[in-house]
Write a protein that holds these residues in place. Structure first.
Motif, mmCIF file in Angstrom:
data_model
loop_
_atom_site.group_PDB
_atom_site.id
_atom_site.type_symbol
_atom_site.label_atom_id
_atom_site.label_comp_id
_atom_site.label_asym_id
_atom_site.label_seq_id
_atom_site.Cartn_x
_atom_site.Cartn_y
_atom_site.Cartn_z
ATOM 1 N N SER A 198 42.599 27.773 20.400
ATOM 2 C CA SER A 198 43.612 26.890 20.985
ATOM 3 C C SER A 198 43.150 25.451 21.095
ATOM 4 N N VAL B 38 36.238 42.600 24.526
ATOM 5 C CA VAL B 38 37.206 41.849 25.336
ATOM 6 C C VAL B 38 36.786 40.381 25.436
ATOM 7 N N PHE C 77 31.898 28.742 17.605
ATOM 8 C CA PHE C 77 31.477 29.359 18.865
ATOM 9 C C PHE C 77 30.581 30.548 18.553
ATOM 10 N N MET D 133 40.240 33.197 21.484
ATOM 11 C CA MET D 133 41.540 32.567 21.742
ATOM 12 C C MET D 133 41.348 31.169 22.311
ATOM 13 N N ASP D 134 40.345 31.030 23.143
ATOM 14 C CA ASP D 134 40.020 29.724 23.720
ATOM 15 C C ASP D 134 39.674 28.739 22.596
ATOM 16 N N THR E 136 48.139 35.980 29.296
ATOM 17 C CA THR E 136 47.474 35.503 28.079
ATOM 18 C C THR E 136 46.516 34.359 28.399
ATOM 19 N N PRO E 137 45.237 34.507 28.052
ATOM 20 C CA PRO E 137 44.299 33.406 28.323
ATOM 21 C C PRO E 137 44.401 32.319 27.259
ATOM 22 N N ALA E 138 43.606 31.286 27.420
ATOM 23 C CA ALA E 138 43.515 30.164 26.478
ATOM 24 C C ALA E 138 44.845 29.404 26.448
ATOM 25 N N ARG F 57 35.762 30.801 31.217
ATOM 26 C CA ARG F 57 37.052 30.131 31.366
ATOM 27 C C ARG F 57 38.156 30.822 30.567
ATOM 28 N N SER F 58 37.799 31.872 29.844
ATOM 29 C CA SER F 58 38.824 32.633 29.115
ATOM 30 C C SER F 58 38.976 34.035 29.682
ATOM 31 N N ALA F 59 38.205 34.343 30.726
ATOM 32 C CA ALA F 59 38.141 35.724 31.227
ATOM 33 C C ALA F 59 39.396 36.132 31.981
ATOM 34 N N ARG F 60 40.493 36.191 31.269
ATOM 35 C CA ARG F 60 41.753 36.620 31.874
ATOM 36 C C ARG F 60 41.673 38.061 32.382
ATOM 37 N N HIS F 61 40.745 38.845 31.824
ATOM 38 C CA HIS F 61 40.663 40.263 32.215
ATOM 39 C C HIS F 61 40.271 40.444 33.681
ATOM 40 N N ILE F 62 39.724 39.401 34.291
ATOM 41 C CA ILE F 62 39.329 39.523 35.698
ATOM 42 C C ILE F 62 39.912 38.349 36.506
ATOM 43 N N TYR G 270 32.270 29.650 27.398
ATOM 44 C CA TYR G 270 33.714 29.927 27.302
ATOM 45 C C TYR G 270 34.104 31.285 27.887
ATOM 46 N N LEU G 271 33.141 32.210 27.974
ATOM 47 C CA LEU G 271 33.483 33.521 28.523
ATOM 48 C C LEU G 271 34.110 33.378 29.907
ATOM 49 N N HIS H 25 32.857 45.955 36.073
ATOM 50 C CA HIS H 25 34.253 45.601 36.360
ATOM 51 C C HIS H 25 35.173 45.843 35.166
ATOM 52 N N LYS I 61 36.285 33.814 40.472
ATOM 53 C CA LYS I 61 36.215 35.270 40.612
ATOM 54 C C LYS I 61 35.281 35.850 39.544
ATOM 55 N N TYR I 62 35.427 35.385 38.327
ATOM 56 C CA TYR I 62 34.564 35.850 37.235
ATOM 57 C C TYR I 62 33.095 35.590 37.565
ATOM 58 N N GLU J 113 38.833 37.101 24.076
ATOM 59 C CA GLU J 113 39.247 36.030 24.983
ATOM 60 C C GLU J 113 38.678 34.682 24.552
ATOM 61 N N ALA J 114 37.365 34.658 24.291
ATOM 62 C CA ALA J 114 36.722 33.395 23.932
ATOM 63 C C ALA J 114 37.256 32.882 22.601
#
Lengths: 424, 424
Positions: A180, A169, A189, A176-177, B75-77, B304-309, B301-302, A308, B165-166, A173-174
């Motif tokens: 973009s 996951v 990265f 995609m960062d 969707t993150p990023a 700032r892309s952590a949309r999962h949480i 980057y983990l 989590h 939160k992350y 996510e990273a």
């Protein structure tokens, strides 16, 4: 020496690095023991693992409410404490084994449940032989656990699936960062993940992409000798073709001569090198040789405590091996480990089998070559087929005030019965 | 120059570092524009941000299905791509502004929605003045976004709550890991987080503990000059008292003379130092001076892309500022930014206000001293009160096959109408 007693107590301990779901195994052990009160007495948990037995620091899990024990299902880390303490052979350190027997005898412990990885399986095996070697009757069952997924004779190891999910996951996510922003910013990265000498966790990063064209573009496995020139060529070609390059690097990545890319120079209690720093090492290489702007992350403990985002499959299996361990004990078995057995057929099914500890201890299961792509930088379809079922399902913990809520355990020690203290 | 047209098109671009919820703002802009078809035409998104306008690479969001646009919520990023491209002043780079007008004119763009942080607010302000300065009528609205939470005139910045939160969740989980093994293993754990010159993200790590006695025991803020001796004394005392020490360090941590603890030596397009490597720097300090076994993680980057949480509150606010931006434009406003306004009273309430861009641009909002504990190593009750509402609610993305599923966007460019290309 005590006589066979129909309600002897059990000792449970967590060993080695913890996982997001090791406490689910504890829950499986304790709930199953409670469901068999007629056959098994108290479950005493070692405070900080096996050293809790040596020091006679035994947590009386009987003092915990059913809700608190159930709460272990969503609690990361080691609820009773864990340790890295390798028991030497009987010949080398007879005093420790004699102390164990003293403590076990004093607390009428007839069952030994040891929740750990390969080194712990070895300790568990030695304890299982105390009956024959030193005349103390005990049944020792190993409860498998390791995020590294390197235990043999089980299809996978509880703990791995959740870390695999976290890494997959996070990589997605990273990536995609990076994608973009790569036009004007970071081109490369690097995410460093755990796994020691086995590339399973790094391989899980490969699930982030749907196929070899998608990120991660490069995975560095400990199983494949690192070749600096080939690596740099691959990164450069990827940036030129895709616009960016995402790398998942195992902490155990090493050169052909076995030198780790980044050996921190320190060793743990088992004598293993303490690894770390592969990502910055690679980043430096990329910048000095290719000049690309880079970023790097080191997940470290974040990955192995990330309850989590635990895998439901992993959680179920972690509970199941705890439950099976008690069932094996009640059936009179000794020196065994519940193993996860993958069913045949397209749809993923699993069941619990039984593996002899003698064949588990001190053997590392590395990634088979057929799971690694021909160029050594990716995973194959076979690897995807193996890995994908293990990350299925999202087992979210309950939250309060924006944060996960964990049970408050009493962690009460039973009063010591021995006069003598023992220094570990 | 075009006449005022009741259905002029809108330009939307993402700028600077992305966040877990920046696409929710895009969703808010696009859905609100679609709901006002009578007053606003197409929403054209800049491919890779503002450079998409300069290059006439305009994504026709009208080609995306309502479901795909809704999918931006999880969707993150940056779904349309982002960039770090600072527009200089009109005097310094008139050619870029004239090019913008050419492109805007060719595509009948009358609304400019710029989704970014402080630097972007400055660009947005300049664009808002194109009417007066160069005779091209346009309304420019800034849509606030930054994980650093350093925008003024808004109670908080969309994107921050999810990263907070992350970091809070990850710190709590990792701290439990360290606690459960500290007896025989790692004593000091360091988590490096982002935030640049503002300590907001590091402060969020402080939410992991219920009070000053719990982990994290040390937070390093950019706002507090780093004192090596005091830091080492605090870490040592914490290990001796608690058994372990968890540190959350901001990438912007610096000595009294402004030197960053770890300056990577490179600069981004805005001339800012590219930071990274504080955690290993601190780890080295701890090992060489105190000798404790340590581990360190760099979330990079983990986080700032952590949309999962992601935080549900943050997600809601990110959508709301996107929606409000369009509403402000439709009401005829220019050079403004939707701001989040915190209500009075104990229970957290928020609403959208309006801030003049002239007062937003190029100003950094740092942590006030009253949010930092007296010894400089923790957060106060006032900081908790401010931060806690921002991480409320878990906005999970949908999953398929164990991984988050994001919408597949078409990202179709509108055909270019200009003959001349423009090199950025």
């Amino acid at each position: 020496m005590p006589q066979k007693n129909p309600r002897r107590n059990a000792f449970y301990a967590q060993s080695g690095g913890v996982t997001p779901v090791i406490n689910a195994s504890a829950c499986g052990v304790i709930e199953t023991a409670r469901a068999n009160r007629g056959a098994i007495g108290k479950v005493l948990a070692g405070r900080n693992g096996i050293i809790g037995a040596l020091r006679e620091e035994l947590i009386n899990t009987g003092r915990e409410t059913p809700a608190a024990i159930r709460g272990l299902m969503h609690t990361p880390a080691g609820a009773f404490g864990s340790c890295r303490h390798k028991m030497k052979s009987l010949e080398e350190n007879r005093a420790e084994y004699e102390r164990l027997i003293e403590v076990f005898h004093a607390h009428d412990i007839g069952y030994f449940f040891y929740n750990g990885g390969g080194d712990s399986a070895d300790t568990c095996l030695k304890v299982s032989q105390l009956g024959e070697a030193l005349g103390y009757p005990i049944q020792a069952i190993h409860v498998p656990k390791t995020i590294d997924n390197d235990l043999p004779l089980t299809d996978n190891s509880p703990g791995f699936g959740s870390v695999a999910k976290y890494v997959a996951v996070s990589t997605r996510e990273a990536a995609m960062d990076v994608a973009s922003m790569c036009e004007t910013s970071t081109k490369v990265f690097i995410l460093e993940v755990m796994g020691r000498h086995a590339g399973w966790i790094a391989a899980a990063g490969g699930l982030a992409g749907e196929g070899p064209a998608e990120a991660p573009h490069v995975i560095l496995f400990p199983e494949i000798a690192f070749d600096r020139e080939r690596f740099l060529r691959k990164v450069d070609a990827t940036v030129k073709k895709v616009g960016y390059c995402v790398i998942v690097a195992s902490e155990g990545a090493q050169y052909a001569d076995g030198t780790f890319l980044a050996d921190a120079g320190t060793r743990d209690a088992f004598g293993h090198a303490q690894l770390g720093g592969v990502a910055p090492t690679l980043a430096h290489m990329v910048r000095s040789e290719l000049g690309y702007k880079h970023h790097w992350a080191v997940a470290d403990y974040l990955q192995r405590s990330a309850r989590h985002i635990a895998s439901q499959t992993d959680l179920d299996q972690a509970y199941a091996v705890g439950r099976a361990a008690v069932e094996f004990a009640l059936a009179g078995h000794n020196a065994v480990m519940p193993a996860i057995v993958r069913g045949k057929g397209k749809r993923y099914r699993w069941s619990i089998g039984e593996a002899p500890l003698a064949k588990v201890a001190n053997r590392e299961k590395k990634m088979p070559r057929r799971y690694i792509s021909r160029d050594g930088f990716g995973i194959t379809a076979a690897a995807r087929e193996y890995l994908t079922p293990l990350i299925q399902g999202e087992a979210y913990p309950p939250y309060a005030d924006g944060l996960p809520r964990y049970p408050a355990l009493k962690l009460e020690l039973v009063p010591p019965r021995l006069k003598q203290r023992f220094d570990v």
